[in-house]
Structures are given as C-alpha cells and as structure tokens.
Design a protein around this motif. Structure first.
Motif, PDB file in Angstrom:
ATOM      1  N   SER A 270      -8.317  14.220 -11.517  1.00 21.37           N
ATOM      2  CA  SER A 270      -8.806  12.861 -11.280  1.00 21.37           C
ATOM      3  C   SER A 270      -8.638  12.044 -12.564  1.00 21.37           C
TER       4      SER A 270
ATOM      5  N   ARG B 118      -7.314   7.634  -9.673  1.00 21.11           N
ATOM      6  CA  ARG B 118      -7.578   8.674  -8.664  1.00 21.11           C
ATOM      7  C   ARG B 118      -9.005   9.190  -8.822  1.00 21.11           C
TER       8      ARG B 118
ATOM      9  N   ASN C 277      -9.635  15.249  -7.537  1.00 21.54           N
ATOM     10  CA  ASN C 277      -8.582  16.153  -8.000  1.00 21.54           C
ATOM     11  C   ASN C 277      -7.700  16.592  -6.842  1.00 21.54           C
TER      12      ASN C 277
END
Length: 265
Positions: free
Chosen positions: A52, A60, A63
């Motif tokens: 992430s 993001r 993960n």
C-alpha cells in the motif's frame, strides 16, 4: 501457477490430517473417558507483490498479497464431561465435572486419567486399588490405597472418601481419592491408554480439596467419551469436500500449465 500447485498441496495435506483426527475421534467413540480432539489451522506466509502507498490521502490503500497455503497449528481437546453409564460395579467411578484421578506409574511419576474403571490387585492379605493396566491409584496424600482382606462393603462417596466395614462390622475410613485439575488442561500430553502427563503448558497439578470440589464422584458409573458421532460425520464430509476442492485446484493449475506449454504449437 507453480505457486498454486504447492498451495493446493498444503490444503490436501491439511485435510488429510484433519480426516486422521476425525477418524481417531470416531474410533474412540466407546472409549471410557475419551475427550474429543479438534485440529486447528493457520495460514502460511504471504508474498507481498505490491505494498500500500498513501501520500496526502492518495494512492493505493491496500496491499496486493498472495498466500502460500495452510498448515496445521495445534490439536485441542474438549474436556467437557461425557455421558455417564451405570455399571453397578463398586469399583467403577465417574467424575461428573472437571478434574482427573491421579495414578502412579512404575517409574514413580504421576499420570492423570478420567477413566475410573478401577480394579483390585491382590498381594497376600491385602488388595490395592489399581487401573486396568495395574497402575496404583493415589490418595490425597500420594499414597496407594490398600484394602485389607477382612474389609467388605467398600463405598466411595461423592467427595472421594473411601470407607469399608471391618470384621466387627464397623465402618473404617481408608482415605480419600486424589482429585486434581490444571490451569490449562488442553496443555496436557496424551500418552495413550487413557493417561495424560503434566507439561509446562498445562502447569503443575492442583489438588482439589473435598470442600472445594465443583465435581462429584459417582460410584457404580463410568464416564463415556464425549464424541458426538453426528458432528464428527459432518466434519468428515466438510473435510472431504475441502480435500476434493484442493485436488481440483491442482488439476486446474495443471491444465493451465499444459495450455501455456502448447502455445508454441
């Protein structure tokens, strides 16, 4: 796809061990004092393919991880009291509630059991209370329980006190059965023959005094196993289906590899 082959293989191995545990429970459905085992699993290592990445609340948030399968982590026992069967045998004892009987092994160490199918071992004019394998049953002072030949009408009350009548028909107290418990009964080591050994995980034995007993001793009864056949059958079906699913995963991965190998043709 190679990863999926090994991942699915761990699932098949785990479910095979699960079936082995279930089959052991079913095999001991009529074993006196047997306690059901349950297999526990945990997931294996994960490969983080993308972490992430949040900067100024953008990026993001999660993960991208791929697991590597499953492994068996522990077997635990359910020490819930099993059903009680009447035998009308004076030396058959059932513990209704928590606790264990203490017995003495030939090497001088103590072992613990829920199997109260005791016997008398004759030695001259005396008899000792023993297990079916001949191990001495201990009293609360860690001594063996000895009964003279002249004694009759042996009786054991709910708190474990042993009495009998002598040749003058007077009631004589012979001692009290040693009843113990543990802080972590699930940490006991199963040695077979209905015997458990104390470990560091279980902690040392805790002797239970008569006025502190949460359980009672039933003379003329035996505690049967606490295996629920229907529950074990459902677990077995579930494990079998999980095993088949893992095998299908291997088959699917194999077909995908075969398709990739055929791309050159």
């Amino acid at each position: 796809m190679i990863r999926s082959l090994w991942t699915a293989a761990t699932g098949m191995k785990g479910q095979q061990l699960n079936i082995d545990t279930i089959s052991n429970n079913l095999a001991n459905v009529n074993t006196t004092g047997y306690k059901t085992q349950r297999l526990e699993f945990k997931d294996l290592l994960y490969e983080t393919m993308r972490k992430s990445n949040l900067n100024d609340e953008q990026g993001r948030p999660v993960n991208l991880e791929v697991g590597h399968g499953v492994m068996a982590s522990a077997t635990t026992r359910d020490f819930k009291t099993g059903s009680v069967m009447e035998t009308q045998n004076t030396l058959d004892l059932a513990l209704d509630g928590p606790g264990f009987f203490a017995v003495l092994m030939p090497n001088g160490e103590a072992r613990y059991t829920r199997d109260g199918s005791f016997k008398l071992s004759i030695d001259g004019d005396e008899a000792s209370l023993v297990t079916s394998d001949g191990h001495f049953v201990l009293d609360e002072d860690d001594n063996t329980i000895v009964i003279d030949q002249e004694m009759k009408d042996l009786s054991i009350d709910e708190q474990g006190y042993i009495t009998a009548k002598d040749e003058d028909d007077e009631t004589v107290e012979l001692g009290r059965l040693k009843i113990v418990d543990f802080m972590n009964s699930e940490g006991l080591l199963s040695e077979g023959r209905n015997l458990y050994k104390a470990t560091e995980a279980s902690g040392e034995e805790i002797a239970i005094d008569a006025d502190e007993m949460d359980s009672s001793i039933l003379q003329g009864y035996l505690e049967m196993s606490n295996v629920q056949v229907v529950d074990e059958m459902i677990k077995m079906i579930s494990a079998q289906r999980a095993y088949e699913t893992s095998s299908k995963t291997i088959q699917a991965a194999d077909e995908m590899l075969q398709g990739a190998n055929n791309l050159k043709r």
